[in-house]
Structure formats: C-alpha cells, structure tokens
Motif scaffolding. Structure first.
Motif, mmCIF file in Angstrom:
data_model
loop_
_atom_site.group_PDB
_atom_site.id
_atom_site.type_symbol
_atom_site.label_atom_id
_atom_site.label_comp_id
_atom_site.label_asym_id
_atom_site.label_seq_id
_atom_site.Cartn_x
_atom_site.Cartn_y
_atom_site.Cartn_z
ATOM 1 N N VAL A 4 34.623 28.433 -32.652
ATOM 2 C CA VAL A 4 33.406 29.076 -33.144
ATOM 3 C C VAL A 4 32.333 28.957 -32.066
ATOM 4 O O VAL A 4 32.391 28.071 -31.201
ATOM 5 N N LYS A 5 31.369 29.859 -32.105
ATOM 6 C CA LYS A 5 30.196 29.737 -31.243
ATOM 7 C C LYS A 5 29.090 29.067 -32.040
ATOM 8 O O LYS A 5 28.666 29.568 -33.078
ATOM 9 N N ALA A 6 28.629 27.934 -31.572
ATOM 10 C CA ALA A 6 27.599 27.183 -32.270
ATOM 11 C C ALA A 6 26.211 27.657 -31.847
ATOM 12 O O ALA A 6 26.001 28.051 -30.698
ATOM 13 N N LYS A 7 25.283 27.581 -32.796
ATOM 14 C CA LYS A 7 23.896 27.950 -32.484
ATOM 15 C C LYS A 7 23.130 26.775 -31.872
ATOM 16 O O LYS A 7 22.198 26.964 -31.105
ATOM 17 N N GLY A 8 23.529 25.582 -32.246
ATOM 18 C CA GLY A 8 22.882 24.390 -31.721
ATOM 19 C C GLY A 8 23.893 23.274 -31.595
ATOM 20 O O GLY A 8 25.009 23.361 -32.105
ATOM 21 N N ILE A 9 23.494 22.187 -30.938
ATOM 22 C CA ILE A 9 24.422 21.089 -30.703
ATOM 23 C C ILE A 9 23.943 19.770 -31.283
ATOM 24 O O ILE A 9 24.740 18.931 -31.700
ATOM 25 N N PHE A 10 22.626 19.564 -31.370
ATOM 26 C CA PHE A 10 22.102 18.282 -31.823
ATOM 27 C C PHE A 10 21.759 18.274 -33.308
ATOM 28 O O PHE A 10 21.270 19.267 -33.848
ATOM 29 N N THR A 11 22.011 17.120 -33.964
ATOM 30 C CA THR A 11 21.417 16.865 -35.270
ATOM 31 C C THR A 11 20.018 16.304 -35.022
ATOM 32 O O THR A 11 19.584 16.155 -33.873
ATOM 33 N N SER A 12 19.329 15.955 -36.088
ATOM 34 C CA SER A 12 17.945 15.499 -35.950
ATOM 35 C C SER A 12 17.824 14.179 -35.198
ATOM 36 O O SER A 12 16.771 13.874 -34.622
ATOM 37 N N ASP A 13 18.882 13.378 -35.201
ATOM 38 C CA ASP A 13 18.810 12.066 -34.555
ATOM 39 C C ASP A 13 19.689 11.994 -33.298
ATOM 40 O O ASP A 13 20.250 10.962 -32.979
ATOM 41 N N TYR A 14 19.789 13.094 -32.578
ATOM 42 C CA TYR A 14 20.543 13.143 -31.320
ATOM 43 C C TYR A 14 22.044 12.897 -31.532
ATOM 44 O O TYR A 14 22.737 12.400 -30.648
ATOM 45 N N GLY A 15 22.543 13.264 -32.684
ATOM 46 C CA GLY A 15 23.977 13.219 -32.906
ATOM 47 C C GLY A 15 24.605 14.556 -32.556
ATOM 48 O O GLY A 15 23.970 15.604 -32.664
ATOM 49 N N ILE A 16 25.844 14.525 -32.106
ATOM 50 C CA ILE A 16 26.576 15.755 -31.810
ATOM 51 C C ILE A 16 27.971 15.675 -32.422
ATOM 52 O O ILE A 16 28.534 14.592 -32.580
ATOM 53 N N ASN A 17 28.506 16.827 -32.794
ATOM 54 C CA ASN A 17 29.896 16.938 -33.236
ATOM 55 C C ASN A 17 30.541 18.073 -32.451
ATOM 56 O O ASN A 17 30.230 19.246 -32.658
ATOM 57 N N LEU A 18 31.400 17.720 -31.530
ATOM 58 C CA LEU A 18 32.085 18.705 -30.701
ATOM 59 C C LEU A 18 33.180 19.407 -31.488
ATOM 60 O O LEU A 18 33.502 20.562 -31.227
ATOM 61 N N TYR A 19 33.741 18.685 -32.456
ATOM 62 C CA TYR A 19 34.795 19.201 -33.308
ATOM 63 C C TYR A 19 34.388 18.991 -34.765
ATOM 64 O O TYR A 19 33.550 18.145 -35.076
ATOM 65 N N ARG A 20 35.030 19.757 -35.644
ATOM 66 C CA ARG A 20 34.812 19.562 -37.074
ATOM 67 C C ARG A 20 36.151 19.679 -37.779
ATOM 68 O O ARG A 20 36.835 20.692 -37.674
ATOM 69 N N GLY A 21 36.503 18.610 -38.506
ATOM 70 C CA GLY A 21 37.837 18.486 -39.073
ATOM 71 C C GLY A 21 38.601 17.410 -38.322
ATOM 72 O O GLY A 21 38.144 16.927 -37.281
ATOM 73 N N CYS A 22 39.749 17.015 -38.831
ATOM 74 C CA CYS A 22 40.474 15.916 -38.191
ATOM 75 C C CYS A 22 41.950 15.970 -38.578
ATOM 76 O O CYS A 22 42.308 16.462 -39.653
ATOM 77 N N THR A 23 42.794 15.441 -37.715
ATOM 78 C CA THR A 23 44.236 15.378 -37.995
ATOM 79 C C THR A 23 44.749 13.939 -38.080
ATOM 80 O O THR A 23 45.953 13.716 -38.112
ATOM 81 N N HIS A 24 43.848 12.960 -38.128
ATOM 82 C CA HIS A 24 44.281 11.566 -38.233
ATOM 83 C C HIS A 24 44.983 11.295 -39.562
ATOM 84 O O HIS A 24 45.818 10.403 -39.657
ATOM 85 N N GLY A 25 44.612 12.032 -40.603
ATOM 86 C CA GLY A 25 45.286 11.905 -41.894
ATOM 87 C C GLY A 25 44.899 10.692 -42.717
ATOM 88 O O GLY A 25 45.624 10.335 -43.650
ATOM 89 N N CYS A 26 43.769 10.047 -42.424
ATOM 90 C CA CYS A 26 43.350 8.868 -43.194
ATOM 91 C C CYS A 26 43.142 9.265 -44.658
ATOM 92 O O CYS A 26 42.433 10.237 -44.948
ATOM 93 N N ILE A 27 43.746 8.550 -45.559
ATOM 94 C CA ILE A 27 43.790 9.001 -46.945
ATOM 95 C C ILE A 27 42.434 8.906 -47.635
ATOM 96 O O ILE A 27 42.225 9.534 -48.678
ATOM 97 N N TYR A 28 41.513 8.136 -47.067
ATOM 98 C CA TYR A 28 40.226 7.865 -47.713
ATOM 99 C C TYR A 28 39.053 8.630 -47.101
ATOM 100 O O TYR A 28 37.904 8.398 -47.465
ATOM 101 N N CYS A 29 39.263 9.541 -46.207
ATOM 102 C CA CYS A 29 38.205 10.086 -45.359
ATOM 103 C C CYS A 29 37.083 10.768 -46.157
ATOM 104 O O CYS A 29 37.290 11.799 -46.800
ATOM 105 N N ASP A 30 35.885 10.215 -46.068
ATOM 106 C CA ASP A 30 34.724 10.773 -46.776
ATOM 107 C C ASP A 30 34.317 12.138 -46.225
ATOM 108 O O ASP A 30 33.674 12.925 -46.926
#
Length: 286
Positions: A4-30
């Motif tokens: 996807v093309k993102a419109k922005g990169i930073f959250t309000s507290d200088y956090g970034i997420n380069l990816y969204r989603g995961c394949t680790h498979g942790c059964i409890y993932c919030d």
C-alpha cells in the motif's frame, strides 16, 4: 503480502509501523483485536511500500528524538529478510542522529547489530524482547512461527555482550498454562544474568478483546481444549483476564527485579524508552 502507499509514517509519539499484520502465529496476539480496524487478513502482511521515502522526509525536518517500532507488528517478520525495511530505517536513524527502540520476538534483530551499536554509540538504541514461556515446547504451541525462548535468551546475551540495552516484555501470561512461579523465575533469571534495563509486566494475564478472543479460543480448542473450557466458564467474554495467582506472582516479580536494580514500573520503563540522551545534543552543538 500486499503493498500500500501510506500517507504518513509517524504516530503521535514518533512510533512507526513498516508492516501491518504478522505471521508469527502467537495465539494470544492483541493486535488481532477489531478495535485496530485492520481490513485485511492478519497473516496477509501489509507493506508500506513508500515507508522509507516518507521516513527520510520526516527525519530531515524534525528534531532528533527516539523512534519506536513494534507496538502493533513485529518489525522482524520473515519477509524483512528480503525487504530490509528495518535495516534501511536504521541507516536513516543513524544518519540523521535519532535514537531507536524496537519490540521483537525474532533473532533476525541480530542481523542489524552493527547498526544498532553505531546508533547506541551516537545516541541510544534499545531492543525489547518478549519472553513469556520458559519451556521451548510450550513456547512452540503458543508462539509457533518464531524462534523459541531459549534462542531469544541467546539474543539477550549477545545484546549484553555488545553493550546494547535491552528491555524484556514478560507479557502476556496465560492462566493455567504459564502462570507459574517457576516459569516467571526462569525468565527473570535470564534477565538478571544478561543485565536487562527493565522488565515490563502489566499483571499476570492477558487481554482478550473482540477479534483476538475468537482466534485465541479457536487455538485453545486445538491445543488446550480442557483449559479452554475453564476459560469460558471462568472468564466468559471478559476483555482482560488475570491469573488467580496474580497478586502472589506480582509480589515476587517486584521483589526480584528491585533487588537487582531492574526497572519494573511500566511508566518508568516507557519514560526510559522515550528519553532521548542529552549527550547527543551536546555532541551536535559542540
């Protein structure tokens, strides 16, 4: 995987997420919870194809500070081996004098230890490792597609040997599965031995919100059917659940971490993670 093309990169507290989603498979993932508004299959990782370009534009114009990643998605998912978005991020962080903190369960973080050391020498770099389960066989049941606890402890050892600060997430903990004093003490022993800066724990339990809860219960049916029934009877549709031994375990946790000078208050640990070192400002000025 999809782009996807993102419109922005930073959250309000200088956090970034380069990816969204995961394949680790942790059964409890919030992060599976519906409150986060993910509109694609969780394992179909969304890649922000213009993330590095956006990050560079932002770093050029912003005052140096700590940058964090991993709060929603482990940055070291397997596809990072090929795409190297995290490594490119680290190169920019170092070039423009920022600090860096990440959360991961993956030993792939050691690939980038050269850049993490350079950043830490210039400003600050902190690696946060999640450790929930001492037994590797049990770990493979609840965190199936990522390196086991024993390997993550080796990562902590390597970080310590390279003078890189580490924080451990002792969370989440699953009632009737790994909420034992023996499990907790094994993890704390590893933290003490490897001089971690802090251990994050929000109580011995886990969140089970809509979206996450349904997936968790399906996996419990597969792996722990009898315990799953206990959860349904005891916790029902509760969003947050705690071990019956929570108070006892928290008392031991606080005592042991305090005795060894390890930060154990979440507010103090988050303050440390966000604190940008003054030495880097002085270096820039003089």
């Amino acid at each position: 995987m999809h782009y996807v093309k993102a419109k922005g990169i930073f959250t309000s507290d200088y956090g970034i997420n380069l990816y969204r989603g995961c394949t680790h498979g942790c059964i409890y993932c919030d992060s599976r919870s519906t409150i986060y508004g993910m509109n694609h299959k969780f394992e179909d990782i969304e890649v922000k194809e213009n993330a590095i370009e956006l990050l560079k534009k932002e770093l050029i114009k912003r005052k140096p500070s700590m940058i964090g990643t991993g709060s929603m998605t482990d940055p070291y998912v397997p596809l990072e081996k090929r795409l190297q978005f995290v490594r490119k991020t680290l190169e920019l962080v170092y070039r423009y004098g920022f600090g860096f903190a990440c959360i991961t369960k993956s030993d792939l973080v050691l690939r980038d230890i050269d850049l993490l050391k350079k950043i830490n020498e210039k400003t600050k770099a902190v690696v946060q490792i999640t450790l929930t389960t001492a037994d590797d066989e049990l770990c493979k049941k609840i965190e199936p597609n990522v390196c086991p606890t024993s390997r993550r402890i080796e990562v902590l050892k390597t970080l310590n040997e390279n003078s890189l600060p580490a924080v451990v997430w002792l969370s989440p903990i699953l009632p009737y599965i790994n909420d034992t004093k023996e499990n907790m003490n094994y993890i704390l022993d590893a933290c003490i031995e490897n001089n971690v800066k802090g251990v994050l724990n929000f109580g011995f339990g886990l969140s089970l919100r809509e979206g996450n809860r349904e997936y968790f219960y399906r996996k419990m049916d597969e792996k722990f059917p009898l315990i799953k029934q206990m959860y349904v009877e005891q916790f029902g549709d509760s969003n947050f659940i705690h071990s019956k031994d929570n108070a006892k375990l928290m008392k031991i946790f606080r005592k042991r971490t305090h005795e060894h000078g390890i930060l154990n208050n979440p507010d103090d640990i988050f303050a440390y993670l966000h604190e940008f070192p003054e030495k880097s400002v002085q270096t820039t000025l003089f």
